[in-house]
Every structure is written in C-alpha cells, then in structure tokens.
Write an enzyme that holds these catalytic residues in place. Structure first.
Site, PDB file in Angstrom:
ATOM      1  N   ARG A 196     -13.793  -2.682  -5.034  1.00 57.27           N
ATOM      2  CA  ARG A 196     -14.657  -2.796  -6.202  1.00 57.27           C
ATOM      3  C   ARG A 196     -16.118  -2.818  -5.794  1.00 57.27           C
ATOM      4  O   ARG A 196     -16.477  -3.434  -4.772  1.00 57.27           O
ATOM      5  CB  ARG A 196     -14.364  -4.093  -6.968  1.00 57.27           C
ATOM      6  CG  ARG A 196     -13.277  -3.925  -7.999  1.00 57.27           C
ATOM      7  CD  ARG A 196     -13.696  -2.933  -9.095  1.00 57.27           C
ATOM      8  NE  ARG A 196     -12.601  -2.560  -9.976  1.00 57.27           N
ATOM      9  CZ  ARG A 196     -11.772  -1.533  -9.780  1.00 57.27           C
ATOM     10  NH1 ARG A 196     -11.859  -0.763  -8.711  1.00 57.27           N
ATOM     11  NH2 ARG A 196     -10.843  -1.243 -10.670  1.00 57.27           N
TER      12      ARG A 196
ATOM     13  N   GLU B 249     -21.700   2.299 -11.648  1.00 55.73           N
ATOM     14  CA  GLU B 249     -21.103   3.637 -11.588  1.00 55.73           C
ATOM     15  C   GLU B 249     -21.382   4.379 -12.878  1.00 55.73           C
ATOM     16  O   GLU B 249     -21.325   3.757 -13.941  1.00 55.73           O
ATOM     17  CB  GLU B 249     -19.583   3.526 -11.362  1.00 55.73           C
ATOM     18  CG  GLU B 249     -19.251   2.944  -9.996  1.00 55.73           C
ATOM     19  CD  GLU B 249     -17.739   2.782  -9.744  1.00 55.73           C
ATOM     20  OE1 GLU B 249     -16.937   3.327 -10.531  1.00 55.73           O
ATOM     21  OE2 GLU B 249     -17.375   2.123  -8.761  1.00 55.73           O
TER      22      GLU B 249
ATOM     23  N   HIS C  72     -15.495   7.119  -6.812  1.00 60.20           N
ATOM     24  CA  HIS C  72     -14.359   6.304  -7.282  1.00 60.20           C
ATOM     25  C   HIS C  72     -13.080   7.161  -7.371  1.00 60.20           C
ATOM     26  O   HIS C  72     -12.477   7.315  -8.441  1.00 60.20           O
ATOM     27  CB  HIS C  72     -14.680   5.660  -8.632  1.00 60.20           C
ATOM     28  CG  HIS C  72     -13.872   4.429  -8.898  1.00 60.20           C
ATOM     29  ND1 HIS C  72     -14.358   3.350  -9.591  1.00 60.20           N
ATOM     30  CD2 HIS C  72     -12.594   4.078  -8.577  1.00 60.20           C
ATOM     31  CE1 HIS C  72     -13.429   2.410  -9.686  1.00 60.20           C
ATOM     32  NE2 HIS C  72     -12.345   2.839  -9.062  1.00 60.20           N
TER      33      HIS C  72
HETATM   34  N1  LIG Z   1     -10.865   2.699  -5.587  1.00 63.52           N
HETATM   35  C1  LIG Z   1      -9.908   2.789  -6.447  1.00 63.52           C
HETATM   36  O1  LIG Z   1      -9.776   3.775  -7.141  1.00 63.52           O
HETATM   37  C2  LIG Z   1      -8.915   1.678  -6.564  1.00 63.52           C
HETATM   38  C3  LIG Z   1      -9.309   0.381  -6.381  1.00 63.52           C
HETATM   39  N2  LIG Z   1      -8.396  -0.619  -6.506  1.00 63.52           N
HETATM   40  C4  LIG Z   1      -8.871  -1.989  -6.270  1.00 63.52           C
HETATM   41  O2  LIG Z   1      -8.373  -2.459  -5.022  1.00 63.52           O
HETATM   42  C5  LIG Z   1      -8.320  -3.874  -5.046  1.00 63.52           C
HETATM   43  C6  LIG Z   1      -7.028  -4.371  -4.412  1.00 63.52           C
HETATM   44  O3  LIG Z   1      -5.918  -3.939  -5.168  1.00 63.52           O
HETATM   45  P1  LIG Z   1      -4.425  -4.440  -4.830  1.00 63.52           P
HETATM   46  O4  LIG Z   1      -4.188  -4.407  -3.387  1.00 63.52           O
HETATM   47  O5  LIG Z   1      -3.535  -3.684  -5.725  1.00 63.52           O
HETATM   48  O6  LIG Z   1      -4.532  -5.937  -5.318  1.00 63.52           O
HETATM   49  P2  LIG Z   1      -3.591  -7.173  -4.927  1.00 63.52           P
HETATM   50  O7  LIG Z   1      -3.735  -8.139  -6.007  1.00 63.52           O
HETATM   51  O8  LIG Z   1      -2.235  -6.697  -4.550  1.00 63.52           O
HETATM   52  O9  LIG Z   1      -4.296  -7.750  -3.614  1.00 63.52           O
HETATM   53  C7  LIG Z   1      -5.526  -8.388  -3.615  1.00 63.52           C
HETATM   54  C8  LIG Z   1      -5.510  -9.383  -2.475  1.00 63.52           C
HETATM   55  O10 LIG Z   1      -6.822  -9.921  -2.337  1.00 63.52           O
HETATM   56  C9  LIG Z   1      -6.712 -11.307  -2.021  1.00 63.52           C
HETATM   57  N3  LIG Z   1      -7.988 -11.929  -2.357  1.00 63.52           N
HETATM   58  C10 LIG Z   1      -8.478 -12.247  -3.578  1.00 63.52           C
HETATM   59  N4  LIG Z   1      -9.717 -12.748  -3.470  1.00 63.52           N
HETATM   60  C11 LIG Z   1     -10.023 -12.751  -2.139  1.00 63.52           C
HETATM   61  C12 LIG Z   1     -11.159 -13.143  -1.395  1.00 63.52           C
HETATM   62  N5  LIG Z   1     -12.258 -13.626  -2.001  1.00 63.52           N
HETATM   63  N6  LIG Z   1     -11.120 -13.004  -0.055  1.00 63.52           N
HETATM   64  C13 LIG Z   1     -10.027 -12.499   0.553  1.00 63.52           C
HETATM   65  N7  LIG Z   1      -8.909 -12.112  -0.090  1.00 63.52           N
HETATM   66  C14 LIG Z   1      -8.909 -12.228  -1.447  1.00 63.52           C
HETATM   67  C15 LIG Z   1      -5.524 -11.768  -2.828  1.00 63.52           C
HETATM   68  O11 LIG Z   1      -4.938 -12.916  -2.281  1.00 63.52           O
HETATM   69  C16 LIG Z   1      -4.582 -10.570  -2.711  1.00 63.52           C
HETATM   70  O12 LIG Z   1      -3.680 -10.718  -1.634  1.00 63.52           O
HETATM   71  C17 LIG Z   1      -8.528  -4.281  -6.505  1.00 63.52           C
HETATM   72  O13 LIG Z   1      -9.883  -4.677  -6.661  1.00 63.52           O
HETATM   73  C18 LIG Z   1      -8.327  -2.998  -7.261  1.00 63.52           C
HETATM   74  O14 LIG Z   1      -9.028  -2.994  -8.472  1.00 63.52           O
HETATM   75  C19 LIG Z   1      -7.096  -0.382  -6.779  1.00 63.52           C
HETATM   76  C20 LIG Z   1      -6.656   0.902  -6.965  1.00 63.52           C
HETATM   77  C21 LIG Z   1      -7.545   2.030  -6.906  1.00 63.52           C
HETATM   78  O1  LIG Z   2      -8.748   4.868 -12.833  1.00 64.66           O
HETATM   79  C1  LIG Z   2      -9.203   5.093 -11.717  1.00 64.66           C
HETATM   80  O2  LIG Z   2      -9.288   6.228 -11.265  1.00 64.66           O
HETATM   81  C2  LIG Z   2      -9.675   3.932 -10.868  1.00 64.66           C
HETATM   82  C3  LIG Z   2      -8.546   3.097 -10.381  1.00 64.66           C
HETATM   83  C4  LIG Z   2      -8.980   1.757  -9.993  1.00 64.66           C
HETATM   84  O3  LIG Z   2     -10.089   1.510  -9.597  1.00 64.66           O
HETATM   85  C5  LIG Z   2      -8.020   0.668 -10.123  1.00 64.66           C
HETATM   86  O4  LIG Z   2      -6.855   0.963 -10.402  1.00 64.66           O
HETATM   87  O5  LIG Z   2      -8.407  -0.496  -9.936  1.00 64.66           O
END
Ligand SMILES: NC(=O)C1=CN([C@@H]2O[C@H](COP(=O)(O)OP(=O)(O)OC[C@H]3O[C@@H](n4cnc5c(N)ncnc54)[C@H](O)[C@@H]3O)[C@@H](O)[C@H]2O)C=CC1
Ligand SMILES: O=C(O)CCC(=O)C(=O)O
Length: 526
Positions: free
Chosen positions: A230, A259, A278
C-alpha cells in the site's frame, strides 16, 4: 429487481454473475460528485482500487446494501461509515495473492538486473552492456515485512532461489515463520541485515511511513526495497532523498501515497527506481478470481444470504458461519422475543451459551441476538453489520456467559434482557430437524415453536382460567392455533403461551388483564 453499479473495470464473468439477480450498470471513471449523484439508485456497488467510497458517497446511498471490493485492501472504502449504515463490505482475500506475490518477485529481479531501463535503452537504438551490471539474489538476505498470504508466497519462492529469509510480523508466531522457512526477527534487525526488503502489510496508522528517513539510514548501501502493498507505508520524499544520495541501491514501487502518481521526485530518478501503476493484481487469472469471488458475495447479500468474506461482520468467517447458521436464526428469534417481553429501554443483555453451544464462538450469536433485540426499534435498519454499533449507541451492555452442564437439550441459548420495565428471560433450542423450540420463558418451562402472532400471560394456576381466556378470544373472533401452560409449582404462578392465527385486535389485551387470576399479558409479533 436490484440494481448494481460497477464503477471500476472488472472481469465480464463477475458482471454475468451479478446479472443473474440484478440490473448491472458499468460506469467507470466517474468523478466523486457524479458518484454521489447516482449512488442513491443502487443496491450494490462493485469496485477495485480506483473508486474511493467516502463517507459522502455512503451518506448519499439510501438503498445500498453491499459494497464489493474486487481485491484485498479495503482502504479505499470508509468501512466505519458503511458499518454505521448497515452496509456489508466484502472483499476477495485470496483471489489475487499469487499475482501480487509474483509482481513482487518480478520487481525484485528487475531491480537487480535493471531490466526496465536496459529494455528502454535497447529500444532507443543503444547496445550498452556496461551500465546494466546487476546483482544476484542467490544467497542474499530478503527481509519480508508482513508474513501473511502474499508475504508467505514470496518467502516460498525466495527460499527456492536459495535466499536467506528474515521476517517481521508481530502477529504471527516464530513457529509459523519457521514453517515457511523464515527467521522471525525484530524490525530493526531486518532493516539492518537485509539486501532486499519487501512489504506485505495493510496500511494502518502504525504502518504509515514505517519506512522513513531514520529506517532508510539504517539500511545496507546495497539494499533494494520493494513495496507492492500500500502507498504511504514508504515516506516517498525520504525515499527519493535516500536513493538520490546513494544511501540504498534501489527501490521498486507499485503503490503510492497518492494514485495516480502525478508529481513525484521518484519519477526523476534513474535505473535504480522502478515504478508500476498499481499492477500487483493485474493478471487475467487474478482478475477472474476476484471478480467471481466478489460478484458471488454481492449476489448472495442481495438474495438475503450471508457473505463469506464480509470485512465488517466480526466473527463470521465461512467455517464458523456454516456451523452456527441454524443457531443464528434461533438467537435472532429469541432476541426479538425477549426484547418485546422486556419492552421499554433495554439496559443489558445476557447471552448464555449452554450445553454443546458453550464451546462455540459466541460473537455471531451475540450479534444475531442483538439484531433480534433491536428489531422492534429499528426494523429493517438493523442487520448483522450494525447490530453491535446500534446496541453500543443505545448503551446496551452485553454480558456473555457459558454453561456446559445443561442437561435437557444438547445445545441451547438463554437470553436475559434487563430494562427500565424489568427483567425477562427466554431459552430456546433447535430440534434434530433444525426447528426452533422455545423451552423456557421467565423461568417457566414450556415447549413451543415460535409463531408469527403469540400471546403470553402470567397468571395464578387455578381452575377456569384457560377456559375464560379461550372464550374471551373467541368472542373477539381470534382463532387459537396452539396453547400451552407452564408452571413451576401446582397452584402457584403459571405462564400460558398461545399461538394465534391473526394479530390481536385492539383493546383485547386490556380485557385479558381484567380476567380474574391474570397478572400480566403480552402480545408478541415475530
Ligand atoms: N499491489 C497490489 O495490487 C496488491 C496489494 N495488496 C496489498 O498487499 C497487502 C498484503 O496482503 P495479504 O498478504 O493478502 O494480507 P494478509 O492479511 O494475508 O497479510 C498481512 C500481514 O501483515 C501483518 N501485519 C499487519 N500490520 C503489520 C505491521 N505493522 N508490521 C508487520 N506486519 C504487519 C499481519 O499480521 C499479516 O500477517 C495488503 O495491504 C493488500 O492490500 C494485495 C493484493 C494486490
Ligand atoms: O484492484 C486492483 O487492481 C488492486 C488490488 C489491490 O491493491 C488489493 O487487492 O489490495
């Protein structure tokens, strides 16, 4: 028919699923004020990261029942505002995990070998082999901040590339990290020792600017850092300065504080910086997964069914829901019943899980009980999303208790409401076929199924009283479907429970209380 607005591009399969139950309008690229203007027409809104669902949009949404985020992060939705309005917010927690992890790995390799700039250089007619001498990841240390779904997949692939794995995640155990092949360390050690640092955490007040000037200064000069989670977790200004001064070797960012990225010092930097718009979730596979996952949940909510990944209904994970679903209907019915018996202003609700229910998660049953309790006051405005908040706002204190050793039924639920007019309690259970039975009212044992219209009386257990009530109801043309009496002791106080076919006519309750021996009478509509 319900109406759904899709305000960001989503896979056609999702639209086809929504079309089974609703009229679907796809209107992408709307300005916030345009969305405010039209949102009132819609029952559901489906978005990706482009649409920001602000409080203003939520207040303008009079019919909205569900907001579906086709992805993981719901930071572009004002979830508390949606919750207050009883709008379910659903997401797709796993649909794009692999896509985001692979984008991260692609960023790491591209950073190490300067692939984007080398590509641009060749395409511009050059053949420069000196500028793009990179680094290997083999045997290097990768520090993973956030070892959730995406972080764990990155770890798995990094391990296969024979990297050394460090992880910082205060919410997971050292054993879990070890299973994934990571050494769980504190943030400072990870920052100081890693050659690659990648972030996979949500943006929260604690994680905002987690990577700031102070932490950048502690990194190795050859450190390369990646953010596909993020925007705002990196302090972008501090990062640009650190890169410019050669404090670290590179950075790859897919997400930004604001963004689309318009004005940023990061844009002026060289081959050591990679910026993507993104794209973490932008694969055909991920877009299909999230579109199906979220469209199915929107469809379910519009059909009155619970959603499997609602972010604002605490405790309702799919496995828990499956087990407790029949008991939630029981809790809602008993909540509604005890709320009507108590009347007036409720001050507290005691939810007691009895018998085999005592080992279950209580939260869904508490929410369902509160939903029932508040139904008389709020009608359709109370639902599983806002029941907790509405109860808190009314100052209703919830007490949860458990009693494993109840004998009469395998599992039962006891609700006791204390209000300004007194204390009332009901107990109920489910029969083998899932049918609800009310088994106790105010300490009087009974065994009746709930029905839409009911009459309860508290009376002296004495001859003639049942006949008198029967004749009185008959004289008002009220048809009794069933009747049962419960008493604690012979000729003491007793309770009479009648199921009737129609609502009680006006004035009859007063006549009932005039019958000799009747102490109290209540009509209930379920
Ligand atoms: N760039 C993109 O298009 C995408 C971005 N994302 C983002 O990726 C991130 C991670 O997604 P997931 O792995 O699915 O989430 P998840 O919920 O499976 O994992 C997040 C992890 O972060 C840990 N965490 C929370 N706060 C923390 C902190 N301050 N310090 C260290 N660890 C902490 C939690 O304990 C958890 O294990 C989310 O912010 C999501 O929105 C997800 C999909 C696509
Ligand atoms: O919709 C997208 O392409 C972004 C996905 C994403 O950032 C998320 O799933 O957290």
């Amino acid at each position: 028919m319900s109406k759904v607005l899709v305000s960001d591009p989503i896979d056609q399969t999702g639209i086809d699923i929504l079309s089974q139950v609703a009229t679907v309008d796809v209107k992408t690229g709307l300005k916030p004020e345009e969305l405010v203007q039209i949102i009132g027409e819609y029952d559901a809104l489906m978005i990706r990261s482009g649409t920001h669902v602000t409080e203003k949009i939520i207040s303008a949404s009079n019919n909205l029942k569900v907001i579906g985020r086709a992805g993981v992060g719901v930071d572009n939705v004002d979830v508390p505002a949606a919750t207050r309005k009883g709008i379910v917010v659903v997401n797709s927690p796993q649909g794009n995990t692999i896509a985001a992890a692979e984008h991260t790995l692609a960023m790491m390799m591209s950073l190490s070998r300067y692939i984007p700039d080398a590509n641009t250089s060749v395409k511009s007619g050059l053949w420069d082999r000196k500028t793009y001498v990179g680094a290997e990841v083999y045997k290097k240390t990768i520090g993973i901040i956030g070892l959730g779904k995406i972080g764990s997949h990155v770890a798995k692939v990094a391990k296969a590339m024979e990297m050394k794995l460090l992880a910082f995640d205060p919410f997971i155990s050292a054993e879990r990290a070890e299973q994934i092949g990571c050494q769980l360390v504190d943030l400072d050690l990870l920052i100081r020792q890693s050659d690659y640092i990648t972030l996979h955490i949500p943006k929260t007040p604690e994680s905002t600017h987690l990577i700031n000037a102070e932490r950048l200064a502690k990194m190795k000069p050859n450190a390369r850092i990646i953010n596909c989670s993020r925007g705002g977790i990196f302090d972008e200004e501090a990062l640009a300065i650190a890169l410019k001064n050669g404090q670290i070797a590179g950075a790859a960012l897919d997400v930004f504080e604001s963004e689309p990225l318009i004005d940023s010092p990061l844009k002026t930097l060289g081959k050591e910086v990679i910026l993507t718009p993104h794209l973490g979730a932008s694969t055909t596979e991920a877009q299909l997964n999230v579109a199906i996952d979220v469209a199915e949940q929107i469809r379910d909510v519009l059909l009155g069914l619970p959603a499997r990944s609602a972010v604002n209904i605490p405790g309702l994970s799919p496995d828990i829901l499956e087990k407790l679903k029949p008991y939630m209907q029981l809790a809602e019915t008993l909540g509604n019943l005890v709320g009507q018996l108590a009347g007036g202003r409720i001050e507290s609700l005691n939810v007691k899980l009895q018998g085999e229910l005592a080992t279950s998660k209580s939260q869904p049953l508490v929410i369902a009980s509160l939903k029932g309790l508040l139904y008389q006051a709020l009608r359709e405005r109370v639902n599983y999303v806002n029941a907790n908040i509405e109860a808190k706002e009314r100052g209703i204190r919830v007490v949860e208790t458990r009693d494993q050793f109840v004998r009469d039924y395998p599992g039962s639920l006891y609700l006791e409401a204390t209000g300004n007019l007194g204390i009332h309690s009901v107990t109920g259970t489910l029969l083998g076929d899932g049918e609800i039975r009310i088994t106790d009212i105010d300490g009087f044992p009974i065994n009746v199924p709930p029905s839409q219209y009911m009459l309860f009386t508290v009376h002296r257990d004495m001859p003639g009283i049942i006949g008198n009530i029967g004749s009185l109801l008959g004289s008002f043309n009220v048809n009794i479907a069933s009747m049962q009496v419960g008493r604690k002791i012979v000729r003491g106080d007793a309770i009479m429970v009648l199921s009737i076919d129609d609502p009680l006519p006006e004035g009859i309750l007063m006549e009932i209380t005039k019958v000799q021996g009747i102490q109290e009478a209540y009509t209930i509509v379920l």
